[in-house]
Design a protein around this motif. Structure first.
Motif, PDB file in Angstrom:
ATOM      1  N   THR A 175       0.832  -1.209   0.000  1.00  0.00           N
ATOM      2  CA  THR A 175       0.000   0.000   0.000  1.00  0.00           C
ATOM      3  C   THR A 175       0.863   1.254   0.000  1.00  0.00           C
ATOM      4  O   THR A 175       0.562   2.237  -0.690  1.00  0.00           O
ATOM      5  CB  THR A 175      -0.930   0.011   1.226  1.00  0.00           C
ATOM      6  OG1 THR A 175      -1.810  -1.111   1.156  1.00  0.00           O
ATOM      7  CG2 THR A 175      -1.757   1.287   1.266  1.00  0.00           C
ATOM      8  N   ARG A 176       1.962   1.233   0.754  1.00  0.00           N
ATOM      9  CA  ARG A 176       2.844   2.400   0.836  1.00  0.00           C
ATOM     10  C   ARG A 176       3.423   2.754  -0.525  1.00  0.00           C
ATOM     11  O   ARG A 176       3.511   3.928  -0.895  1.00  0.00           O
ATOM     12  CB  ARG A 176       3.982   2.121   1.825  1.00  0.00           C
ATOM     13  CG  ARG A 176       5.011   3.240   1.915  1.00  0.00           C
ATOM     14  CD  ARG A 176       6.077   2.911   2.943  1.00  0.00           C
ATOM     15  NE  ARG A 176       6.755   1.662   2.642  1.00  0.00           N
ATOM     16  CZ  ARG A 176       7.737   1.544   1.751  1.00  0.00           C
ATOM     17  NH1 ARG A 176       8.138   2.598   1.062  1.00  0.00           N
ATOM     18  NH2 ARG A 176       8.319   0.378   1.537  1.00  0.00           N
ATOM     19  N   VAL A 177       3.803   1.741  -1.294  1.00  0.00           N
ATOM     20  CA  VAL A 177       4.422   1.996  -2.591  1.00  0.00           C
ATOM     21  C   VAL A 177       3.378   2.327  -3.657  1.00  0.00           C
ATOM     22  O   VAL A 177       3.547   3.257  -4.440  1.00  0.00           O
ATOM     23  CB  VAL A 177       5.264   0.782  -3.035  1.00  0.00           C
ATOM     24  CG1 VAL A 177       5.806   0.998  -4.446  1.00  0.00           C
ATOM     25  CG2 VAL A 177       6.409   0.554  -2.063  1.00  0.00           C
ATOM     26  N   THR A 178       2.281   1.574  -3.700  1.00  0.00           N
ATOM     27  CA  THR A 178       1.303   1.742  -4.779  1.00  0.00           C
ATOM     28  C   THR A 178       0.270   2.819  -4.494  1.00  0.00           C
ATOM     29  O   THR A 178      -0.351   3.347  -5.421  1.00  0.00           O
ATOM     30  CB  THR A 178       0.556   0.424  -5.033  1.00  0.00           C
ATOM     31  OG1 THR A 178      -0.214   0.074  -3.863  1.00  0.00           O
ATOM     32  CG2 THR A 178       1.532  -0.693  -5.354  1.00  0.00           C
ATOM     33  N   GLY A 179       0.056   3.141  -3.209  1.00  0.00           N
ATOM     34  CA  GLY A 179      -0.976   4.104  -2.867  1.00  0.00           C
ATOM     35  C   GLY A 179      -2.375   3.531  -2.951  1.00  0.00           C
ATOM     36  O   GLY A 179      -3.358   4.265  -2.837  1.00  0.00           O
TER      37      GLY A 179
ATOM     38  N   ASN B  54       2.335  14.782  -4.325  1.00  0.00           N
ATOM     39  CA  ASN B  54       0.959  15.050  -3.903  1.00  0.00           C
ATOM     40  C   ASN B  54       0.201  13.786  -3.514  1.00  0.00           C
ATOM     41  O   ASN B  54      -1.020  13.818  -3.353  1.00  0.00           O
ATOM     42  CB  ASN B  54       0.205  15.777  -5.019  1.00  0.00           C
ATOM     43  CG  ASN B  54       0.177  14.970  -6.311  1.00  0.00           C
ATOM     44  OD1 ASN B  54       0.732  13.877  -6.384  1.00  0.00           O
ATOM     45  ND2 ASN B  54      -0.469  15.516  -7.332  1.00  0.00           N
ATOM     46  N   GLY B  55       0.914  12.681  -3.384  1.00  0.00           N
ATOM     47  CA  GLY B  55       0.274  11.431  -2.998  1.00  0.00           C
ATOM     48  C   GLY B  55      -0.248  10.614  -4.153  1.00  0.00           C
ATOM     49  O   GLY B  55      -0.778   9.517  -3.946  1.00  0.00           O
ATOM     50  N   SER B  56      -0.114  11.120  -5.363  1.00  0.00           N
ATOM     51  CA  SER B  56      -0.595  10.379  -6.527  1.00  0.00           C
ATOM     52  C   SER B  56       0.451   9.368  -6.986  1.00  0.00           C
ATOM     53  O   SER B  56       1.614   9.407  -6.582  1.00  0.00           O
ATOM     54  CB  SER B  56      -0.931  11.338  -7.675  1.00  0.00           C
ATOM     55  OG  SER B  56       0.237  12.001  -8.118  1.00  0.00           O
ATOM     56  N   VAL B  57       0.021   8.475  -7.839  1.00  0.00           N
ATOM     57  CA  VAL B  57       0.875   7.431  -8.393  1.00  0.00           C
ATOM     58  C   VAL B  57       0.991   7.644  -9.896  1.00  0.00           C
ATOM     59  O   VAL B  57       0.000   7.937 -10.567  1.00  0.00           O
ATOM     60  CB  VAL B  57       0.290   6.034  -8.098  1.00  0.00           C
ATOM     61  CG1 VAL B  57       1.067   4.955  -8.835  1.00  0.00           C
ATOM     62  CG2 VAL B  57       0.298   5.759  -6.605  1.00  0.00           C
ATOM     63  N   VAL B  58       2.199   7.509 -10.428  1.00  0.00           N
ATOM     64  CA  VAL B  58       2.432   7.622 -11.868  1.00  0.00           C
ATOM     65  C   VAL B  58       3.020   6.304 -12.364  1.00  0.00           C
ATOM     66  O   VAL B  58       4.015   5.813 -11.820  1.00  0.00           O
ATOM     67  CB  VAL B  58       3.390   8.778 -12.201  1.00  0.00           C
ATOM     68  CG1 VAL B  58       3.658   8.827 -13.705  1.00  0.00           C
ATOM     69  CG2 VAL B  58       2.810  10.099 -11.724  1.00  0.00           C
ATOM     70  N   ILE B  59       2.399   5.733 -13.384  1.00  0.00           N
ATOM     71  CA  ILE B  59       2.847   4.464 -13.954  1.00  0.00           C
ATOM     72  C   ILE B  59       3.268   4.688 -15.402  1.00  0.00           C
ATOM     73  O   ILE B  59       2.548   5.316 -16.176  1.00  0.00           O
ATOM     74  CB  ILE B  59       1.734   3.405 -13.902  1.00  0.00           C
ATOM     75  CG1 ILE B  59       1.306   3.140 -12.456  1.00  0.00           C
ATOM     76  CG2 ILE B  59       2.198   2.099 -14.547  1.00  0.00           C
ATOM     77  CD1 ILE B  59       0.121   2.195 -12.343  1.00  0.00           C
ATOM     78  N   THR B  60       4.432   4.195 -15.764  1.00  0.00           N
ATOM     79  CA  THR B  60       4.889   4.214 -17.148  1.00  0.00           C
ATOM     80  C   THR B  60       5.381   2.818 -17.511  1.00  0.00           C
ATOM     81  O   THR B  60       5.870   2.078 -16.644  1.00  0.00           O
ATOM     82  CB  THR B  60       6.028   5.224 -17.366  1.00  0.00           C
ATOM     83  OG1 THR B  60       7.123   4.900 -16.489  1.00  0.00           O
ATOM     84  CG2 THR B  60       5.561   6.642 -17.072  1.00  0.00           C
ATOM     85  N   GLY B  61       5.260   2.460 -18.777  1.00  0.00           N
ATOM     86  CA  GLY B  61       5.717   1.133 -19.167  1.00  0.00           C
ATOM     87  C   GLY B  61       5.654   0.919 -20.662  1.00  0.00           C
ATOM     88  O   GLY B  61       5.139   1.750 -21.415  1.00  0.00           O
ATOM     89  N   ARG B  62       6.191  -0.207 -21.078  1.00  0.00           N
ATOM     90  CA  ARG B  62       6.159  -0.616 -22.483  1.00  0.00           C
ATOM     91  C   ARG B  62       5.856  -2.105 -22.543  1.00  0.00           C
ATOM     92  O   ARG B  62       6.463  -2.904 -21.820  1.00  0.00           O
ATOM     93  CB  ARG B  62       7.483  -0.312 -23.178  1.00  0.00           C
ATOM     94  CG  ARG B  62       7.481  -0.671 -24.663  1.00  0.00           C
ATOM     95  CD  ARG B  62       8.689  -0.101 -25.377  1.00  0.00           C
ATOM     96  NE  ARG B  62       8.712  -0.449 -26.797  1.00  0.00           N
ATOM     97  CZ  ARG B  62       8.008   0.165 -27.738  1.00  0.00           C
ATOM     98  NH1 ARG B  62       7.215   1.164 -27.404  1.00  0.00           N
ATOM     99  NH2 ARG B  62       8.078  -0.199 -28.999  1.00  0.00           N
ATOM    100  N   ALA B  63       4.907  -2.459 -23.399  1.00  0.00           N
ATOM    101  CA  ALA B  63       4.474  -3.849 -23.519  1.00  0.00           C
ATOM    102  C   ALA B  63       4.584  -4.312 -24.962  1.00  0.00           C
ATOM    103  O   ALA B  63       4.272  -3.561 -25.893  1.00  0.00           O
ATOM    104  CB  ALA B  63       3.036  -4.000 -23.030  1.00  0.00           C
ATOM    105  N   LYS B  64       5.016  -5.550 -25.137  1.00  0.00           N
ATOM    106  CA  LYS B  64       5.073  -6.175 -26.455  1.00  0.00           C
ATOM    107  C   LYS B  64       4.298  -7.488 -26.388  1.00  0.00           C
ATOM    108  O   LYS B  64       4.669  -8.394 -25.639  1.00  0.00           O
ATOM    109  CB  LYS B  64       6.523  -6.436 -26.874  1.00  0.00           C
ATOM    110  CG  LYS B  64       7.342  -5.173 -27.102  1.00  0.00           C
ATOM    111  CD  LYS B  64       8.745  -5.516 -27.586  1.00  0.00           C
ATOM    112  CE  LYS B  64       9.561  -4.256 -27.846  1.00  0.00           C
ATOM    113  NZ  LYS B  64      10.926  -4.576 -28.352  1.00  0.00           N
ATOM    114  N   GLY B  65       3.220  -7.560 -27.161  1.00  0.00           N
ATOM    115  CA  GLY B  65       2.386  -8.751 -27.165  1.00  0.00           C
ATOM    116  C   GLY B  65       2.611  -9.588 -28.405  1.00  0.00           C
ATOM    117  O   GLY B  65       2.950  -9.076 -29.472  1.00  0.00           O
ATOM    118  N   HIS B  66       2.399 -10.894 -28.266  1.00  0.00           N
ATOM    119  CA  HIS B  66       2.629 -11.812 -29.384  1.00  0.00           C
ATOM    120  C   HIS B  66       1.673 -12.991 -29.286  1.00  0.00           C
ATOM    121  O   HIS B  66       1.514 -13.595 -28.215  1.00  0.00           O
ATOM    122  CB  HIS B  66       4.074 -12.316 -29.368  1.00  0.00           C
ATOM    123  CG  HIS B  66       4.383 -13.336 -30.422  1.00  0.00           C
ATOM    124  ND1 HIS B  66       4.420 -13.031 -31.767  1.00  0.00           N
ATOM    125  CD2 HIS B  66       4.640 -14.669 -30.330  1.00  0.00           C
ATOM    126  CE1 HIS B  66       4.706 -14.121 -32.453  1.00  0.00           C
ATOM    127  NE2 HIS B  66       4.842 -15.126 -31.605  1.00  0.00           N
TER     128      HIS B  66
END
Length: 323
Positions: free
Chosen positions: A40-44, A164-176
Protein backbone atom coordinates in the motif's frame (compact mmCIF):
# COMPACT_ATOMS: atom_id res chain seq x y z
CA UNK A 1 41.22 -28.75 16.31
CA UNK A 2 38.62 -31.51 16.34
CA UNK A 3 36.74 -29.78 19.15
CA UNK A 4 36.65 -26.50 17.22
CA UNK A 5 35.33 -28.32 14.16
CA UNK A 6 32.63 -30.06 16.21
CA UNK A 7 31.56 -26.76 17.80
CA UNK A 8 31.44 -25.07 14.40
CA UNK A 9 29.38 -27.91 12.99
CA UNK A 10 27.02 -27.74 15.97
CA UNK A 11 26.65 -23.98 15.51
CA UNK A 12 25.80 -24.41 11.83
CA UNK A 13 23.20 -27.07 12.63
CA UNK A 14 21.61 -24.87 15.29
CA UNK A 15 21.62 -21.88 12.92
CA UNK A 16 19.97 -23.91 10.18
CA UNK A 17 17.39 -25.16 12.66
CA UNK A 18 16.73 -21.60 13.83
CA UNK A 19 16.29 -20.36 10.26
CA UNK A 20 13.87 -23.20 9.62
CA UNK A 21 11.84 -22.67 12.78
CA UNK A 22 11.93 -18.85 12.98
CA UNK A 23 9.28 -18.19 10.32
CA UNK A 24 6.90 -20.47 12.20
CA UNK A 25 7.28 -18.29 15.30
CA UNK A 26 6.12 -15.10 13.55
CA UNK A 27 2.33 -14.72 13.87
CA UNK A 28 0.65 -14.97 10.47
CA UNK A 29 -1.41 -11.84 11.09
CA UNK A 30 1.82 -9.87 11.65
CA UNK A 31 3.26 -11.06 8.33
CA UNK A 32 -0.03 -10.29 6.62
CA UNK A 33 -0.14 -6.75 8.01
CA UNK A 34 3.48 -6.02 7.05
CA UNK A 35 2.98 -7.18 3.45
CA UNK A 36 -0.26 -5.21 3.06
CA UNK A 37 1.27 -2.04 4.52
CA UNK A 38 4.40 -2.21 2.35
CA UNK A 39 2.49 -2.74 -0.91
CA UNK A 40 0.00 0.00 0.00
CA UNK A 41 2.84 2.40 0.84
CA UNK A 42 4.42 2.00 -2.59
CA UNK A 43 1.30 1.74 -4.78
CA UNK A 44 -0.98 4.10 -2.87
CA UNK A 45 -3.81 1.58 -3.26
CA UNK A 46 -5.52 -0.61 -0.70
CA UNK A 47 -4.24 -4.18 -0.51
CA UNK A 48 -5.75 -7.26 1.09
CA UNK A 49 -4.17 -10.71 1.27
CA UNK A 50 -5.64 -13.87 2.76
CA UNK A 51 -2.41 -15.49 3.92
CA UNK A 52 1.35 -14.81 3.95
CA UNK A 53 4.16 -17.23 4.73
CA UNK A 54 7.96 -17.01 4.63
CA UNK A 55 10.62 -19.67 4.16
CA UNK A 56 14.27 -18.89 4.92
CA UNK A 57 15.91 -22.05 3.58
CA UNK A 58 17.45 -22.76 1.13
CA UNK A 59 16.70 -19.13 0.16
CA UNK A 60 14.29 -16.50 1.43
CA UNK A 61 10.90 -17.13 -0.18
CA UNK A 62 7.69 -15.15 0.35
CA UNK A 63 4.31 -16.74 -0.42
CA UNK A 64 1.00 -14.87 -0.66
CA UNK A 65 -2.47 -16.23 -1.43
CA UNK A 66 -5.65 -14.47 -2.55
CA UNK A 67 -4.28 -10.93 -3.06
CA UNK A 68 -6.62 -8.04 -3.92
CA UNK A 69 -5.31 -4.65 -5.06
CA UNK A 70 -7.29 -1.42 -5.42
CA UNK A 71 -11.04 -0.84 -5.62
CA UNK A 72 -13.24 0.16 -8.55
CA UNK A 73 -16.38 2.31 -8.32
CA UNK A 74 -18.49 -0.63 -7.13
CA UNK A 75 -15.81 -1.61 -4.57
CA UNK A 76 -14.70 -4.73 -6.40
CA UNK A 77 -10.93 -5.38 -6.57
CA UNK A 78 -9.17 -3.79 -9.53
CA UNK A 79 -6.73 -6.71 -9.53
CA UNK A 80 -7.00 -10.14 -7.96
CA UNK A 81 -4.25 -12.77 -7.85
CA UNK A 82 -4.92 -16.31 -6.69
CA UNK A 83 -1.34 -16.74 -5.50
CA UNK A 84 2.05 -15.05 -5.60
CA UNK A 85 5.55 -16.02 -4.55
CA UNK A 86 9.03 -14.56 -4.95
CA UNK A 87 12.64 -14.89 -3.82
CA UNK A 88 13.79 -12.08 -1.53
CA UNK A 89 17.31 -10.68 -1.95
CA UNK A 90 18.82 -9.77 1.42
CA UNK A 91 21.66 -7.38 0.46
CA UNK A 92 19.42 -4.67 -1.11
CA UNK A 93 17.56 -4.46 2.21
CA UNK A 94 20.62 -2.72 3.69
CA UNK A 95 20.01 0.23 1.35
CA UNK A 96 16.27 0.30 1.94
CA UNK A 97 15.32 -1.49 -1.28
CA UNK A 98 13.17 -4.58 -1.52
CA UNK A 99 14.24 -6.76 -4.45
CA UNK A 100 12.11 -9.75 -5.42
CA UNK A 101 13.53 -12.17 -7.96
CA UNK A 102 11.59 -15.00 -9.50
CA UNK A 103 8.30 -13.14 -9.01
CA UNK A 104 5.48 -15.51 -9.93
CA UNK A 105 1.80 -14.50 -9.86
CA UNK A 106 -0.91 -16.92 -10.95
CA UNK A 107 -4.61 -16.74 -11.78
CA UNK A 108 -4.90 -12.97 -12.16
CA UNK A 109 -8.08 -11.08 -12.98
CA UNK A 110 -8.15 -7.35 -13.81
CA UNK A 111 -11.42 -5.43 -13.63
CA UNK A 112 -12.23 -3.54 -16.85
CA UNK A 113 -15.15 -1.13 -16.22
CA UNK A 114 -17.57 -0.26 -19.03
CA UNK A 115 -19.44 2.93 -19.81
CA UNK A 116 -21.11 4.70 -16.83
CA UNK A 117 -19.24 2.35 -14.49
CA UNK A 118 -21.64 -0.57 -14.88
CA UNK A 119 -21.18 -4.13 -16.04
CA UNK A 120 -17.41 -4.39 -15.71
CA UNK A 121 -15.55 -7.23 -17.40
CA UNK A 122 -12.62 -9.30 -16.19
CA UNK A 123 -9.38 -9.57 -18.13
CA UNK A 124 -7.75 -12.88 -17.18
CA UNK A 125 -4.01 -13.54 -17.05
CA UNK A 126 -2.84 -17.08 -16.39
CA UNK A 127 0.58 -16.17 -15.02
CA UNK A 128 3.09 -13.33 -14.66
CA UNK A 129 6.78 -13.87 -13.95
CA UNK A 130 9.56 -11.30 -13.63
CA UNK A 131 11.68 -9.17 -11.30
CA UNK A 132 10.27 -6.59 -8.89
CA UNK A 133 12.33 -3.88 -7.15
CA UNK A 134 10.71 -1.73 -4.45
CA UNK A 135 12.06 1.27 -2.57
CA UNK A 136 10.43 4.11 -0.65
CA UNK A 137 9.06 5.94 -3.69
CA UNK A 138 8.86 3.55 -6.61
CA UNK A 139 8.38 0.01 -7.84
CA UNK A 140 10.07 -1.34 -10.96
CA UNK A 141 8.84 -4.42 -12.79
CA UNK A 142 11.54 -5.80 -15.08
CA UNK A 143 11.57 -8.54 -17.69
CA UNK A 144 8.01 -9.48 -16.87
CA UNK A 145 6.27 -12.10 -18.98
CA UNK A 146 2.50 -12.47 -18.89
CA UNK A 147 0.75 -15.56 -20.26
CA UNK A 148 -2.77 -14.78 -21.47
CA UNK A 149 -5.25 -16.04 -24.04
CA UNK A 150 -2.83 -18.44 -25.68
CA UNK A 151 -0.13 -15.80 -26.18
CA UNK A 152 2.26 -13.73 -24.14
CA UNK A 153 3.07 -10.11 -23.30
CA UNK A 154 6.54 -8.88 -22.31
CA UNK A 155 6.42 -5.89 -19.99
CA UNK A 156 8.76 -3.41 -18.32
CA UNK A 157 7.06 -0.86 -16.08
CA UNK A 158 7.73 1.61 -13.29
CA UNK A 159 5.40 2.95 -10.61
CA UNK A 160 6.40 6.16 -8.82
CA UNK A 161 4.85 8.02 -5.90
CA UNK A 162 4.52 11.76 -6.59
CA UNK A 163 4.73 14.48 -3.96
CA UNK A 164 0.96 15.05 -3.90
CA UNK A 165 0.27 11.43 -3.00
CA UNK A 166 -0.60 10.38 -6.53
CA UNK A 167 0.88 7.43 -8.39
CA UNK A 168 2.43 7.62 -11.87
CA UNK A 169 2.85 4.46 -13.95
CA UNK A 170 4.89 4.21 -17.15
CA UNK A 171 5.72 1.13 -19.17
CA UNK A 172 6.16 -0.62 -22.48
CA UNK A 173 4.47 -3.85 -23.52
CA UNK A 174 5.07 -6.18 -26.46
CA UNK A 175 2.39 -8.75 -27.17
CA UNK A 176 2.63 -11.81 -29.38
CA UNK A 177 0.18 -14.50 -30.55
CA UNK A 178 -2.67 -13.43 -28.25
CA UNK A 179 -5.88 -15.10 -29.44
CA UNK A 180 -8.33 -12.30 -30.22
CA UNK A 181 -11.54 -14.34 -29.90
CA UNK A 182 -10.67 -15.47 -26.36
CA UNK A 183 -9.70 -11.93 -25.35
CA UNK A 184 -12.86 -10.36 -26.77
CA UNK A 185 -15.06 -13.04 -25.21
CA UNK A 186 -13.94 -11.87 -21.75
CA UNK A 187 -14.63 -8.28 -22.81
CA UNK A 188 -18.17 -9.12 -23.93
CA UNK A 189 -17.83 -9.68 -27.69
CA UNK A 190 -18.61 -13.23 -28.82
CA UNK A 191 -17.76 -14.80 -32.19
CA UNK A 192 -17.21 -11.40 -33.85
CA UNK A 193 -13.47 -11.53 -34.50
CA UNK A 194 -10.69 -14.10 -34.35
CA UNK A 195 -6.99 -14.17 -35.16
CA UNK A 196 -3.56 -13.81 -33.57
CA UNK A 197 -2.76 -10.37 -32.14
CA UNK A 198 0.64 -8.71 -31.78
CA UNK A 199 1.36 -5.19 -30.54
CA UNK A 200 4.02 -2.80 -29.26
CA UNK A 201 2.44 -0.38 -26.81
CA UNK A 202 3.61 2.48 -24.59
CA UNK A 203 1.45 3.07 -21.54
CA UNK A 204 1.10 5.71 -18.85
CA UNK A 205 -1.39 6.30 -16.04
CA UNK A 206 -1.67 8.59 -13.05
CA UNK A 207 -3.95 9.23 -10.11
CA UNK A 208 -4.53 8.88 -6.39
CA UNK A 209 -6.82 5.84 -6.60
CA UNK A 210 -7.49 2.78 -8.72
CA UNK A 211 -10.42 4.57 -10.37
CA UNK A 212 -8.29 7.59 -11.29
CA UNK A 213 -5.58 5.32 -12.68
CA UNK A 214 -8.10 3.67 -15.00
CA UNK A 215 -9.54 7.03 -16.03
CA UNK A 216 -6.07 8.43 -16.71
CA UNK A 217 -4.78 5.40 -18.62
CA UNK A 218 -3.06 6.22 -21.92
CA UNK A 219 -1.93 3.56 -24.39
CA UNK A 220 -0.36 4.23 -27.78
CA UNK A 221 1.15 1.97 -30.41
CA UNK A 222 0.67 -0.24 -33.47
CA UNK A 223 -1.49 -3.36 -33.38
CA UNK A 224 -1.65 -6.22 -35.90
CA UNK A 225 -4.00 -9.17 -36.19
CA UNK A 226 -3.33 -12.02 -38.59
CA UNK A 227 -5.10 -15.02 -40.09
CA UNK A 228 -8.56 -14.76 -38.60
CA UNK A 229 -12.24 -14.23 -39.30
CA UNK A 230 -14.52 -11.21 -38.96
CA UNK A 231 -18.31 -11.41 -38.63
CA UNK A 232 -20.46 -8.33 -39.26
CA UNK A 233 -24.13 -8.02 -40.22
CA UNK A 234 -24.40 -11.80 -40.35
CA UNK A 235 -21.54 -12.15 -42.85
CA UNK A 236 -18.35 -14.01 -41.91
CA UNK A 237 -15.20 -13.26 -43.89
CA UNK A 238 -11.64 -14.46 -43.48
CA UNK A 239 -8.78 -11.96 -43.47
CA UNK A 240 -5.02 -12.10 -43.82
CA UNK A 241 -4.11 -8.96 -41.89
CA UNK A 242 -5.76 -6.16 -39.91
CA UNK A 243 -3.54 -3.36 -38.65
CA UNK A 244 -4.16 -0.04 -36.92
CA UNK A 245 -2.72 2.44 -34.46
CA UNK A 246 -4.28 2.21 -31.01
CA UNK A 247 -4.85 5.33 -28.91
CA UNK A 248 -6.42 4.68 -25.51
CA UNK A 249 -7.55 7.49 -23.23
CA UNK A 250 -9.22 6.13 -20.14
CA UNK A 251 -12.16 4.01 -21.29
CA UNK A 252 -12.10 5.36 -24.85
CA UNK A 253 -10.08 3.73 -27.63
CA UNK A 254 -9.40 5.03 -31.14
CA UNK A 255 -8.36 2.61 -33.87
CA UNK A 256 -6.86 5.00 -36.40
CA UNK A 257 -5.34 4.35 -39.83
CA UNK A 258 -7.10 0.98 -39.84
CA UNK A 259 -6.37 -1.28 -42.81
CA UNK A 260 -7.78 -4.75 -43.47
CA UNK A 261 -6.59 -7.13 -46.18
CA UNK A 262 -8.32 -10.31 -47.31
CA UNK A 263 -8.58 -12.38 -50.51
CA UNK A 264 -12.03 -10.92 -51.28
CA UNK A 265 -12.00 -7.38 -49.92
CA UNK A 266 -9.70 -4.65 -48.59
CA UNK A 267 -10.80 -1.87 -46.26
CA UNK A 268 -9.60 1.30 -44.54
CA UNK A 269 -11.11 3.46 -41.83
CA UNK A 270 -11.17 4.75 -38.28
CA UNK A 271 -13.14 3.30 -35.36
CA UNK A 272 -13.84 4.70 -31.89
CA UNK A 273 -14.79 2.56 -28.89
CA UNK A 274 -16.41 4.73 -26.21
CA UNK A 275 -16.68 3.62 -22.61
CA UNK A 276 -15.12 0.24 -23.45
CA UNK A 277 -18.45 -0.54 -25.10
CA UNK A 278 -20.03 1.65 -27.81
CA UNK A 279 -18.77 1.70 -31.40
CA UNK A 280 -18.65 4.53 -33.92
CA UNK A 281 -16.61 5.35 -36.99
CA UNK A 282 -16.40 5.01 -40.74
CA UNK A 283 -14.86 2.41 -43.05
CA UNK A 284 -14.40 2.18 -46.81
CA UNK A 285 -14.09 -1.14 -48.60
CA UNK A 286 -13.12 -2.22 -52.11
CA UNK A 287 -13.21 -5.61 -53.77
CA UNK A 288 -16.06 -8.09 -53.85
CA UNK A 289 -19.30 -6.68 -55.33
CA UNK A 290 -21.98 -6.27 -52.71
CA UNK A 291 -19.47 -5.70 -49.92
CA UNK A 292 -17.56 -2.76 -51.38
CA UNK A 293 -18.47 0.79 -50.48
CA UNK A 294 -18.53 3.15 -47.53
CA UNK A 295 -20.25 2.42 -44.23
CA UNK A 296 -20.74 3.80 -40.75
CA UNK A 297 -19.66 1.70 -37.78
CA UNK A 298 -22.26 1.55 -35.00
CA UNK A 299 -23.60 -0.68 -32.23
CA UNK A 300 -21.59 -2.13 -29.37
CA UNK A 301 -18.74 -4.57 -28.95
CA UNK A 302 -21.42 -7.18 -28.27
CA UNK A 303 -23.41 -6.33 -31.41
CA UNK A 304 -21.34 -4.35 -33.94
CA UNK A 305 -23.11 -2.95 -37.00
CA UNK A 306 -22.15 -1.63 -40.44
CA UNK A 307 -24.58 0.85 -42.00
CA UNK A 308 -24.00 1.54 -45.74
CA UNK A 309 -23.88 5.24 -46.59
CA UNK A 310 -22.68 5.37 -50.19
CA UNK A 311 -22.66 3.52 -53.48
CA UNK A 312 -19.95 0.88 -53.92
CA UNK A 313 -16.54 2.41 -54.40
CA UNK A 314 -14.38 1.67 -57.42
CA UNK A 315 -11.95 -1.25 -57.03
CA UNK A 316 -8.87 0.98 -57.06
CA UNK A 317 -8.82 2.65 -53.64
CA UNK A 318 -5.09 3.18 -53.49
CA UNK A 319 -4.50 0.51 -50.86
CA UNK A 320 -0.95 -0.71 -50.68
CA UNK A 321 -0.35 -4.46 -50.50
CA UNK A 322 0.12 -5.77 -46.97
CA UNK A 323 3.06 -7.94 -47.84
Amino acid sequence: MGKIFRNLLLFMVLLALLLFVAPQLIPSDVLKRVVEEQITRVTGMSVEVAQVSIRLLPSVQVYVTDMQLGKTADQTPMLHAGSANASLELMPLLSGELQLNGLDLKMLAIQIPQYNGSGGRLLHISRITGLLHLDLTRARLKKANAELYGGEVNLDAELRRAGNGSVVITGRAKGHAVQVDRLLADLGSHDQLSGALSAELDLTAGGTSAIELLQGLQIDGPVRMRSGKLMLNGITAGYDLIRFNLQTRGMNHRLSSLEAFSPLINATGDILITGNYRLSGRVKAAGMPGLAGEALVAGTIEQPQLIPVAAPASPGMGLNPAY
